[in-house]
Design a protein around this motif. Structure first.
Motif, PDB file in Angstrom:
ATOM      1  N   VAL A 110       0.995  -1.260  -0.011  1.00  0.00           N
ATOM      2  CA  VAL A 110      -0.069   0.078   0.075  1.00  0.00           C
ATOM      3  C   VAL A 110       0.817   1.379  -0.043  1.00  0.00           C
ATOM      4  O   VAL A 110       0.541   2.138  -0.920  1.00  0.00           O
ATOM      5  CB  VAL A 110      -0.879   0.041   1.232  1.00  0.00           C
ATOM      6  CG1 VAL A 110      -1.833   1.258   1.317  1.00  0.00           C
ATOM      7  CG2 VAL A 110      -1.763  -1.301   1.309  1.00  0.00           C
ATOM      8  N   THR A 111       1.823   1.206   0.904  1.00  0.00           N
ATOM      9  CA  THR A 111       2.693   2.480   0.997  1.00  0.00           C
ATOM     10  C   THR A 111       3.578   2.787  -0.427  1.00  0.00           C
ATOM     11  O   THR A 111       3.673   3.932  -0.856  1.00  0.00           O
ATOM     12  CB  THR A 111       3.720   2.328   2.121  1.00  0.00           C
ATOM     13  OG1 THR A 111       4.603   1.280   2.110  1.00  0.00           O
ATOM     14  CG2 THR A 111       2.903   2.455   3.305  1.00  0.00           C
ATOM     15  N   PHE A 117       2.223   6.985  -6.883  1.00  0.00           N
ATOM     16  CA  PHE A 117       1.170   7.924  -7.204  1.00  0.00           C
ATOM     17  C   PHE A 117       1.912   9.164  -6.967  1.00  0.00           C
ATOM     18  O   PHE A 117       1.674  10.120  -7.738  1.00  0.00           O
ATOM     19  CB  PHE A 117      -0.089   7.622  -6.170  1.00  0.00           C
ATOM     20  CG  PHE A 117      -1.019   8.718  -6.459  1.00  0.00           C
ATOM     21  CD1 PHE A 117      -1.832   8.673  -7.640  1.00  0.00           C
ATOM     22  CD2 PHE A 117      -1.208  10.047  -5.590  1.00  0.00           C
ATOM     23  CE1 PHE A 117      -2.695   9.770  -7.745  1.00  0.00           C
ATOM     24  CE2 PHE A 117      -2.208  10.891  -5.837  1.00  0.00           C
ATOM     25  CZ  PHE A 117      -2.824  10.902  -6.890  1.00  0.00           C
ATOM     26  N   ARG A 118       2.222   9.263  -5.951  1.00  0.00           N
ATOM     27  CA  ARG A 118       3.092  10.788  -5.495  1.00  0.00           C
ATOM     28  C   ARG A 118       4.085  10.939  -6.731  1.00  0.00           C
ATOM     29  O   ARG A 118       4.319  12.318  -7.127  1.00  0.00           O
ATOM     30  CB  ARG A 118       3.722  10.703  -4.233  1.00  0.00           C
ATOM     31  CG  ARG A 118       2.631  10.979  -3.009  1.00  0.00           C
ATOM     32  CD  ARG A 118       3.435  11.213  -1.870  1.00  0.00           C
ATOM     33  NE  ARG A 118       2.723  10.677  -0.688  1.00  0.00           N
ATOM     34  CZ  ARG A 118       3.078   9.539   0.207  1.00  0.00           C
ATOM     35  NH1 ARG A 118       4.064   8.850  -0.416  1.00  0.00           N
ATOM     36  NH2 ARG A 118       2.212   9.430   1.051  1.00  0.00           N
ATOM     37  N   GLU A 139       8.637   4.247 -14.459  1.00  0.00           N
ATOM     38  CA  GLU A 139       9.228   4.593 -13.127  1.00  0.00           C
ATOM     39  C   GLU A 139       8.416   4.419 -11.834  1.00  0.00           C
ATOM     40  O   GLU A 139       8.814   4.052 -10.827  1.00  0.00           O
ATOM     41  CB  GLU A 139       9.522   6.250 -13.061  1.00  0.00           C
ATOM     42  CG  GLU A 139      10.768   6.576 -14.285  1.00  0.00           C
ATOM     43  CD  GLU A 139      11.168   8.052 -14.226  1.00  0.00           C
ATOM     44  OE1 GLU A 139      11.811   8.468 -14.978  1.00  0.00           O
ATOM     45  OE2 GLU A 139      10.451   8.787 -13.429  1.00  0.00           O
ATOM     46  N   ALA A 140       7.041   4.828 -12.118  1.00  0.00           N
ATOM     47  CA  ALA A 140       5.876   4.412 -11.102  1.00  0.00           C
ATOM     48  C   ALA A 140       5.764   2.925 -10.659  1.00  0.00           C
ATOM     49  O   ALA A 140       5.901   2.587  -9.535  1.00  0.00           O
ATOM     50  CB  ALA A 140       4.761   4.988 -11.281  1.00  0.00           C
ATOM     51  N   ARG A 230      -5.395   1.510 -12.344  1.00  0.00           N
ATOM     52  CA  ARG A 230      -6.364   2.450 -11.460  1.00  0.00           C
ATOM     53  C   ARG A 230      -5.619   3.518 -11.128  1.00  0.00           C
ATOM     54  O   ARG A 230      -6.201   4.562 -10.958  1.00  0.00           O
ATOM     55  CB  ARG A 230      -6.900   1.597 -10.429  1.00  0.00           C
ATOM     56  CG  ARG A 230      -7.722   0.261 -10.729  1.00  0.00           C
ATOM     57  CD  ARG A 230      -8.284  -0.245  -9.583  1.00  0.00           C
ATOM     58  NE  ARG A 230      -7.391  -1.153  -9.028  1.00  0.00           N
ATOM     59  CZ  ARG A 230      -7.223  -2.294  -9.387  1.00  0.00           C
ATOM     60  NH1 ARG A 230      -7.731  -3.025 -10.377  1.00  0.00           N
ATOM     61  NH2 ARG A 230      -6.250  -3.127  -8.611  1.00  0.00           N
ATOM     62  N   LEU A 231      -4.405   3.574 -11.089  1.00  0.00           N
ATOM     63  CA  LEU A 231      -3.666   4.689 -10.949  1.00  0.00           C
ATOM     64  C   LEU A 231      -4.033   5.848 -11.983  1.00  0.00           C
ATOM     65  O   LEU A 231      -4.014   7.065 -11.863  1.00  0.00           O
ATOM     66  CB  LEU A 231      -2.167   4.581 -10.631  1.00  0.00           C
ATOM     67  CG  LEU A 231      -1.078   5.498 -10.349  1.00  0.00           C
ATOM     68  CD1 LEU A 231       0.063   5.062  -9.547  1.00  0.00           C
ATOM     69  CD2 LEU A 231      -0.564   6.277 -11.591  1.00  0.00           C
ATOM     70  N   LEU A 232      -3.945   5.205 -13.131  1.00  0.00           N
ATOM     71  CA  LEU A 232      -4.057   6.092 -14.195  1.00  0.00           C
ATOM     72  C   LEU A 232      -5.435   6.781 -14.319  1.00  0.00           C
ATOM     73  O   LEU A 232      -5.480   7.957 -14.639  1.00  0.00           O
ATOM     74  CB  LEU A 232      -3.959   5.176 -15.480  1.00  0.00           C
ATOM     75  CG  LEU A 232      -2.870   5.200 -16.520  1.00  0.00           C
ATOM     76  CD1 LEU A 232      -2.969   4.222 -17.513  1.00  0.00           C
ATOM     77  CD2 LEU A 232      -2.280   6.925 -17.048  1.00  0.00           C
ATOM     78  N   ILE A 233      -6.503   6.362 -13.798  1.00  0.00           N
ATOM     79  CA  ILE A 233      -7.815   6.691 -13.748  1.00  0.00           C
ATOM     80  C   ILE A 233      -7.586   8.091 -12.489  1.00  0.00           C
ATOM     81  O   ILE A 233      -8.130   9.132 -13.051  1.00  0.00           O
ATOM     82  CB  ILE A 233      -8.708   5.578 -12.976  1.00  0.00           C
ATOM     83  CG1 ILE A 233      -8.875   4.627 -13.817  1.00  0.00           C
ATOM     84  CG2 ILE A 233     -10.176   6.484 -12.582  1.00  0.00           C
ATOM     85  CD1 ILE A 233      -9.727   3.418 -13.289  1.00  0.00           C
TER      86      ILE A 233
END
Length: 385
Positions: A110-111, A117-118, A139-140, A230-233
């Motif tokens: 999770v972290t 995301f950051r 990279e993400a 889902r990060l893309l969303i």
């Protein structure tokens, strides 16, 4: 009835000694026929209005940072839970407070999502940063899979081998994504679609739905594809100015309707049903935005009521006021952490915590006289609802 169209081609490839039919999607947007946007114009309008209300209600709290702290962590937690992670919000808050957690690997996942995301968000907000691109996503992904569980899964690299979804082996897989040698070109097409001038008949939310589904179909990494998709969303919601901040945690809706989520994505490949997927996505955005709006109102009411209790307390001190304002971004803590955050002495920190405990704003968790930890419990329970 869904619109019937071809959304890709099947190519024969082999992996683990078995011959399989890998699906290669056509480039976006859907064609032959084009997407029937009019069929869900009302759904799109409802979703956009729900997002606008969510944006407006954020002004109810003194600091939008409070909202971002909780919303981003809820999305990180929920998107990870879709993939089977068992961590809870309390685990995440305990880890940030330096307290012991039992499922450290789950919390790390999770972290890691939060870090990924950051990284993307910071890059997009920096005029000198990378644009939303395959390179930035790689990279993400490297951050997402950092750690023990990601070892051996090529973090930060596009897959170099054939993968499959479902089943016990390639031959009985539910879905086989494109061959590895086609992944880079397919992702380049997605990047092009993101950056090309938006067609007038494709609203931003519809384009986000298309991008997410296409990314999941390509499945470009050995692991972490669902979370990256889902990060893309979340990133595109802010990047295309549908929300001023990432206040939406859509993964909660997708988790509650996980079977339908997967069924709708599959329907694109098997039946050409882009319309069914987009409608499901738009409904989810409207529902999730309304839920986030209600949660903000509830949190604002709770914090305001607790603040009034503190202000009415004759024994309240500047340290207790400062501690209270930290609670929405530090809901689990030790006295030592309070001392550090307030840059004060241990007795002053202890007195501030004791006052909030006496008022019933925070509760002590250990029942011990030493090494105690505290919780803004009503706030955490509201977030977890």
């Amino acid at each position: 009835m869904p619109v019937m169209r071809s959304t890709g081609t099947c190519v024969t490839t082999s992996t683990l000694g078995e011959s399989v039919q890998a699906f290669v999607p056509h480039v976006l947007p859907p064609r032959d026929p084009a997407l029937s946007v009019d069929a869900f114009a009302a759904l799109n309008q409802a979703a956009e209005h729900a997002l606008a209300r969510l944006s407006g209600v954020s002004g109810l709290v003194p600091s939008v940072d409070w909202l971002l702290y909780s919303a981003i962590r809820k999305e990180a937690l929920l998107t990870s839970q879709i993939e089977g992670t068992q961590a809870t919000l309390t685990d995440l808050f305990d880890d940030e407070a330096g307290l012991a957690v039992s499922n450290t690997d789950d919390v790390e996942e999770v972290t890691n999502y939060l870090r990924a995301f950051r990284h993307v968000r910071d890059a997009l907000r920096d005029p000198a940063g990378l644009p939303l691109s395959v390179r930035l996503l790689r990279e993400a992904h490297g951050l997402l899979l950092d750690g023990a569980r990601g070892r051996g899964k090529q973090p930060g690299e596009l897959r170099r081998s054939q993968n499959w979804i479902g089943g016990t082996r390639p031959g009985n897989a539910v879905f086989v994504p494109p061959p590895a040698e086609q992944v880079a070109a397919l992702l380049a097409d997605v990047e092009r679609f993101i950056h090309e001038p938006a067609p007038a008949d494709l609203p931003p939310l519809v384009r986000i739905a298309l991008v997410h589904a296409q990314f999941e179909t390509i499945h470009p990494f050995l692991d972490g594809n669902g979370r990256m998709g889902r990060l893309l969303i979340t990133v595109l919601m802010e990047h295309w100015q549908l929300l001023p901040e990432p206040l939406l945690y859509l993964s909660g809706y997708l988790k509650r309707h996980q079977s339908e989520y997967y069924r709708r994505l599959s329907g694109i490949r098997t039946d050409g049903d882009w319309e069914g997927w987009v409608a499901f996505f738009l409904e989810g955005v409207a529902v999730a935005a309304s839920a986030a709006e209600r949660n903000i109102v509830a949190i604002a009411s709770l914090v305001a009521a607790d603040r009034r209790r503190l202000l009415a307390e004759p024994k309240a001190t500047p340290a207790s006021y400062r501690l209270f304002e930290l609670l929405p971004m530090m809901p689990r803590f030790t006295i030592e952490r309070v001392r550090q955050q307030l840059d004060t002495t241990f007795p002053t920190a202890n007195a501030a915590v004791k006052l909030l405990e006496t008022l019933g704003i925070v509760v002590e968790l250990t029942g011990q006289k030493k090494n105690r930890s505290f919780s803004y419990q009503s706030y955490i329970e509201m977030l977890a609802d």
